[in-house]
Design a protein around this motif. Structure first.
Motif, PDB file in Angstrom:
ATOM      1  N   MET A   1       0.732  -1.116  -0.045  1.00 35.03           N
ATOM      2  CA  MET A   1       0.005  -0.005  -0.017  1.00 35.03           C
ATOM      3  C   MET A   1       0.564   1.173  -0.091  1.00 35.03           C
ATOM      4  O   MET A   1       0.487   2.315  -0.612  1.00 35.03           O
ATOM      5  N   ILE A   2       1.969   1.290   0.614  1.00 35.44           N
ATOM      6  CA  ILE A   2       2.950   2.462   0.679  1.00 35.44           C
ATOM      7  C   ILE A   2       3.514   2.526  -0.738  1.00 35.44           C
ATOM      8  O   ILE A   2       3.624   3.768  -1.286  1.00 35.44           O
ATOM      9  N   LEU A   3       3.853   1.611  -1.166  1.00 39.23           N
ATOM     10  CA  LEU A   3       4.294   1.674  -2.522  1.00 39.23           C
ATOM     11  C   LEU A   3       3.325   2.186  -3.504  1.00 39.23           C
ATOM     12  O   LEU A   3       3.771   3.179  -4.184  1.00 39.23           O
ATOM     13  N   PHE A   4       2.144   1.788  -3.511  1.00 34.29           N
ATOM     14  CA  PHE A   4       1.105   2.330  -4.482  1.00 34.29           C
ATOM     15  C   PHE A   4       0.867   3.934  -4.058  1.00 34.29           C
ATOM     16  O   PHE A   4       0.701   4.631  -5.135  1.00 34.29           O
ATOM     17  N   SER A   5       0.840   4.386  -2.694  1.00 30.96           N
ATOM     18  CA  SER A   5       0.701   5.497  -2.495  1.00 30.96           C
ATOM     19  C   SER A   5       1.968   6.515  -2.976  1.00 30.96           C
ATOM     20  O   SER A   5       1.581   7.486  -3.414  1.00 30.96           O
ATOM     21  N   ALA A   6       2.990   6.054  -2.989  1.00 34.83           N
ATOM     22  CA  ALA A   6       4.232   6.669  -3.421  1.00 34.83           C
ATOM     23  C   ALA A   6       4.239   6.745  -4.817  1.00 34.83           C
ATOM     24  O   ALA A   6       4.613   7.887  -5.349  1.00 34.83           O
ATOM     25  N   LEU A   7       3.802   5.771  -5.480  1.00 34.18           N
ATOM     26  CA  LEU A   7       3.577   5.963  -7.076  1.00 34.18           C
ATOM     27  C   LEU A   7       2.782   6.628  -7.669  1.00 34.18           C
ATOM     28  O   LEU A   7       2.635   7.711  -8.340  1.00 34.18           O
ATOM     29  N   VAL A   8       1.458   6.882  -6.839  1.00 31.28           N
ATOM     30  CA  VAL A   8       0.204   7.831  -7.077  1.00 31.28           C
ATOM     31  C   VAL A   8       0.953   9.271  -6.819  1.00 31.28           C
ATOM     32  O   VAL A   8       0.609  10.088  -7.700  1.00 31.28           O
ATOM     33  N   ALA A   9       1.585   9.401  -5.660  1.00 35.49           N
ATOM     34  CA  ALA A   9       1.914  10.859  -5.433  1.00 35.49           C
ATOM     35  C   ALA A   9       2.972  11.227  -6.339  1.00 35.49           C
ATOM     36  O   ALA A   9       3.031  12.394  -6.816  1.00 35.49           O
ATOM     37  N   MET A  10       3.691  10.416  -6.598  1.00 32.02           N
ATOM     38  CA  MET A  10       4.972  10.719  -7.738  1.00 32.02           C
ATOM     39  C   MET A  10       4.235  11.266  -9.183  1.00 32.02           C
ATOM     40  O   MET A  10       4.647  11.889  -9.916  1.00 32.02           O
ATOM     41  N   GLY A  11       3.226  10.491  -9.527  1.00 36.08           N
ATOM     42  CA  GLY A  11       2.672  10.672 -10.703  1.00 36.08           C
ATOM     43  C   GLY A  11       1.858  11.890 -10.663  1.00 36.08           C
ATOM     44  O   GLY A  11       1.817  12.599 -11.669  1.00 36.08           O
ATOM     45  N   VAL A  12       1.291  12.262  -9.504  1.00 35.74           N
ATOM     46  CA  VAL A  12       0.534  13.722  -9.604  1.00 35.74           C
ATOM     47  C   VAL A  12       1.694  14.826  -9.561  1.00 35.74           C
ATOM     48  O   VAL A  12       1.510  15.592 -10.319  1.00 35.74           O
ATOM     49  N   LEU A  13       2.695  14.621  -8.862  1.00 30.21           N
ATOM     50  CA  LEU A  13       3.670  15.507  -8.779  1.00 30.21           C
ATOM     51  C   LEU A  13       4.441  15.801 -10.161  1.00 30.21           C
ATOM     52  O   LEU A  13       4.523  16.902 -10.779  1.00 30.21           O
ATOM     53  N   ILE A  14       4.686  14.520 -11.042  1.00 31.39           N
ATOM     54  CA  ILE A  14       5.478  14.763 -12.120  1.00 31.39           C
ATOM     55  C   ILE A  14       4.304  15.265 -13.451  1.00 31.39           C
ATOM     56  O   ILE A  14       4.846  16.398 -13.907  1.00 31.39           O
ATOM     57  N   GLY A  15       3.113  14.931 -13.052  1.00 32.10           N
ATOM     58  CA  GLY A  15       2.110  15.492 -14.015  1.00 32.10           C
ATOM     59  C   GLY A  15       1.789  16.913 -13.897  1.00 32.10           C
ATOM     60  O   GLY A  15       1.850  17.840 -14.668  1.00 32.10           O
ATOM     61  N   THR A  16       1.848  17.229 -12.390  1.00 28.41           N
ATOM     62  CA  THR A  16       1.903  18.891 -12.093  1.00 28.41           C
ATOM     63  C   THR A  16       3.006  19.693 -12.915  1.00 28.41           C
ATOM     64  O   THR A  16       2.831  20.707 -13.381  1.00 28.41           O
ATOM     65  N   ALA A  17       4.131  19.096 -12.698  1.00 25.49           N
ATOM     66  CA  ALA A  17       5.528  19.676 -13.176  1.00 25.49           C
ATOM     67  C   ALA A  17       5.413  19.910 -14.453  1.00 25.49           C
ATOM     68  O   ALA A  17       6.078  20.743 -15.088  1.00 25.49           O
ATOM     69  N   ALA A  18       4.820  18.891 -15.459  1.00 26.78           N
ATOM     70  CA  ALA A  18       4.804  19.031 -16.831  1.00 26.78           C
ATOM     71  C   ALA A  18       4.058  20.104 -17.203  1.00 26.78           C
ATOM     72  O   ALA A  18       4.381  20.675 -18.496  1.00 26.78           O
ATOM     73  N   HIS A  19       3.204  20.624 -16.515  1.00 26.11           N
ATOM     74  CA  HIS A  19       2.350  21.984 -16.948  1.00 26.11           C
ATOM     75  C   HIS A  19       2.991  23.188 -16.496  1.00 26.11           C
ATOM     76  O   HIS A  19       2.377  24.165 -16.860  1.00 26.11           O
ATOM     77  N   LEU A  20       4.040  23.058 -15.878  1.00 22.03           N
ATOM     78  CA  LEU A  20       4.547  24.396 -15.399  1.00 22.03           C
ATOM     79  C   LEU A  20       5.614  24.903 -16.320  1.00 22.03           C
ATOM     80  O   LEU A  20       6.084  24.081 -17.017  1.00 22.03           O
TER      81      LEU A  20
END
Length: 51
Positions: A1-20
């Motif tokens: 569950m921790i790994l899944f949460s980390a992957l989701v958080a990383m995906g959100v952050l990378i997606g946000t960074a792509a739009h900056l």
């Protein structure tokens, strides 16, 4: 569950960074890097004092 949460958080952050814009992304990256270096230095000094 921790790994899944980390992957989701990383995906959100990378997606946000792509739009900056690049200068904003680089400034934010530099600020985070400076904060991490300061935190690491503070923890290292605290560890040396407690020996």
């Amino acid at each position: 569950m921790i790994l899944f949460s980390a992957l989701v958080a990383m995906g959100v952050l990378i997606g946000t960074a792509a739009h900056l814009p690049l200068p904003v992304f680089l400034a934010a990256s530099a600020a985070i890097t400076a904060w991490l270096l300061a935190f690491g230095a503070r923890e290292g000094i605290a560890r040396l004092r407690h020996r």
